[in-house]
Design an enzyme around this catalytic site. Structure first.
Site, PDB file in Angstrom:
ATOM      1  NE  ARG A   1      -3.946   0.556   1.909  1.00  0.00           N
ATOM      2  CZ  ARG A   1      -5.179   0.670   2.403  1.00  0.00           C
ATOM      3  NH1 ARG A   1      -5.410   1.453   3.442  1.00  0.00           N
ATOM      4  NH2 ARG A   1      -6.180  -0.001   1.881  1.00  0.00           N
TER       5      ARG A   1
ATOM      6  CG  HIS B   1      -8.496  -0.017  -2.771  1.00  0.00           C
ATOM      7  ND1 HIS B   1      -7.713  -1.107  -2.421  1.00  0.00           N
ATOM      8  CD2 HIS B   1      -9.184   0.325  -1.638  1.00  0.00           C
ATOM      9  CE1 HIS B   1      -7.905  -1.387  -1.134  1.00  0.00           C
ATOM     10  NE2 HIS B   1      -8.791  -0.537  -0.638  1.00  0.00           N
TER      11      HIS B   1
ATOM     12  CD  GLN C   1     -13.179  -1.896  -0.756  1.00  0.00           C
ATOM     13  OE1 GLN C   1     -12.347  -1.718   0.125  1.00  0.00           O
ATOM     14  NE2 GLN C   1     -14.357  -2.438  -0.514  1.00  0.00           N
TER      15      GLN C   1
ATOM     16  CG  ASP D   1     -13.746   6.293  -1.061  1.00  0.00           C
ATOM     17  OD1 ASP D   1     -13.749   6.129   0.172  1.00  0.00           O
ATOM     18  OD2 ASP D   1     -12.700   6.225  -1.750  1.00  0.00           O
TER      19      ASP D   1
ATOM     20  CB  CYS E   1     -14.161   1.081   0.006  1.00  0.00           C
ATOM     21  SG  CYS E   1     -13.581   2.787   0.150  1.00  0.00           S
TER      22      CYS E   1
ATOM     23  NE  ARG F   1     -10.574  -5.333   0.728  1.00  0.00           N
ATOM     24  CZ  ARG F   1      -9.768  -4.315   1.070  1.00  0.00           C
ATOM     25  NH1 ARG F   1     -10.270  -3.223   1.634  1.00  0.00           N
ATOM     26  NH2 ARG F   1      -8.466  -4.348   0.823  1.00  0.00           N
TER      27      ARG F   1
HETATM   28  N1   CP Z   1     -11.384  -0.163   2.445  1.00  0.00           N
HETATM   29  C1   CP Z   1     -10.114  -0.172   2.881  1.00  0.00           C
HETATM   30  O1   CP Z   1      -9.165  -0.428   2.134  1.00  0.00           O
HETATM   31  O2   CP Z   1      -9.974   0.068   4.204  1.00  0.00           O
HETATM   32  P1   CP Z   1      -8.607   0.263   4.995  1.00  0.00           P
HETATM   33  O3   CP Z   1      -7.998   1.559   4.562  1.00  0.00           O
HETATM   34  O4   CP Z   1      -9.009   0.269   6.442  1.00  0.00           O
HETATM   35  O5   CP Z   1      -7.684  -0.886   4.667  1.00  0.00           O
HETATM   36  N1  NVA Z   2     -10.089   6.703  -1.378  1.00  0.00           N
HETATM   37  C1  NVA Z   2      -9.702   6.269  -0.052  1.00  0.00           C
HETATM   38  C2  NVA Z   2      -9.928   4.802   0.113  1.00  0.00           C
HETATM   39  C3  NVA Z   2      -9.581   4.252   1.459  1.00  0.00           C
HETATM   40  C4  NVA Z   2      -9.766   2.794   1.548  1.00  0.00           C
HETATM   41  C5  NVA Z   2      -8.251   6.645   0.201  1.00  0.00           C
HETATM   42  O1  NVA Z   2      -7.437   6.496  -0.705  1.00  0.00           O
HETATM   43  O2  NVA Z   2      -7.941   7.074   1.304  1.00  0.00           O
END
Ligand code: CP
Ligand code: NVA
Length: 299
Positions: free
Chosen positions: A104, A131, A134, A218, A258, A286
């Site tokens: 990540r 992502h 997700q 989101d 998400c 997930r």
């Molecule tokens: N939806 C998602 O990826 O959540 P986190 O940021 O908590 O991993």
């Molecule tokens: N769009 C959000 C998703 C988090 C899971 C971010 O990137 O923070």
């Protein structure tokens, strides 16, 4: 032999994606019935997380524990990556020791560079651009709730961000219609809009959300945009998912997010905690979807 990575949904073919969702449903049912999944004993997953996470981190660590393997959580403080060792050198070294890597990070180019120099599969656990994990969970959730998703209509409301981009890829790969509704200044990537035009349309008019089978949103301020939070609230306020938006959707429409969610901003409490919301199942999925992905990449 070339190594398979999962950097965007496009790394899998449509039939592989459909099989993966089916396998995820089997793994979920198996877990409910107390069955053991296949074993990946002694297999090790490195989890390089340069941004915060609740769901992604816990689901990957739990998946590896259920498989009898091990997951190493590595924040920037824990490795030399955080002190400036190059991505290329880190990829060469880490992938000589572990069996699979989950990353990540911010720039999508960082994960692409890591993958280029990695001897083992690399999974995208979120970048600023995509992502995909997700979306595996989201496709499982939508399928569980309403059966076949092909030919249905999803509506994305809010920011044209990383999750939105993965929804755009999903529309094409799972063959459903996606309307993306965002403020004009927060449109999704224009090249991606062009490439997914067979299945995706864009509008800045929220009344276009009418007739949806699925409404998704989101956060208005993604990780890394904390400073812009106030300014972004002004821009996005007309794009809140409210009971009125849901009332204009089809009668059996569902709502997904998400998470993490900010009640009273991108979505009202009534919607996210209401009867059409499937967010808790979506969050749990997930785990099951990523187990199916790990199986595919490690087998
Ligand atoms: N939806 C998602 O990826 O959540 P986190 O940021 O908590 O991993
Ligand atoms: N769009 C959000 C998703 C988090 C899971 C971010 O990137 O923070």
């Amino acid at each position: 032999m070339t190594v398979r990575h999962f950097l965007t949904l496009r790394d899998l073919q449509p039939d592989e994606l459909r099989q993966l969702i089916q396998r995820a449903a089997e793994l979920k049912a198996g877990q409910r019935a107390g069955q053991q999944p296949v074993s990946f004993e002694r297999r090790v997953m490195a989890m390089i997380f340069e941004k915060s996470s609740t769901r992604t981190r816990i689901s990957f660590e739990t998946a590896m524990a259920h498989f009898g393997g091990h997951a190493l959580f590595l924040s920037p403080r824990d490795t030399q990556l955080g002190r400036g060792e190059s991505i290329e050198d880190s990829a060469r070294v880490i992938s000589r020791m572990v069996d699979i890597v989950v990353i990540r990070t911010a720039g999508h180019d960082r994960i692409e560079r890591f993958a280029e120099f990695s001897q083992v599969p690399v999974i995208n656990a979120l970048t600023d651009s995509y992502h995909p994990c997700q979306l595996l969970a989201d496709m499982l959730t939508w399928t569980e709730a309403r059966g076949v998703v092909a030919g249905r209509r999803a509506v994305w409301i809010g920011d044209g961000n990383n999750v939105c981009h993965s929804w755009m890829n999903a529309a094409q790969l799972f063959d459903f219609e996606l309307k993306v509704i965002t403020p004009a200044e927060q449109k999704p990537d224009l090249k991606l809009l062009e490439n997914t035009a067979s299945h995706v349309t864009w509008s800045n008019d929220i009344s276009q959300a009418a007739g949806a089978d699925l409404v998704i949103t989101d956060t208005w301020a993604s990780m890394g945009q904390e400073e812009e939070k106030q300014a972004r609230q002004q821009i996005f306020q007309p794009y809140q998912v409210t009971e009125e938006v849901m009332a204009a959707a089809n009668a059996d429409a569902i709502f997904m997010h998400c998470l993490p969610a900010y009640r009273g901003l991108e979505v009202t409490e009534e919607v996210i905690d209401g009867p059409q919301s499937v967010i808790w199942e979506e969050a749990e999925n997930r785990l099951h979807a990523q187990k199916a992905l790990i199986e595919l990449l490690l087998s």
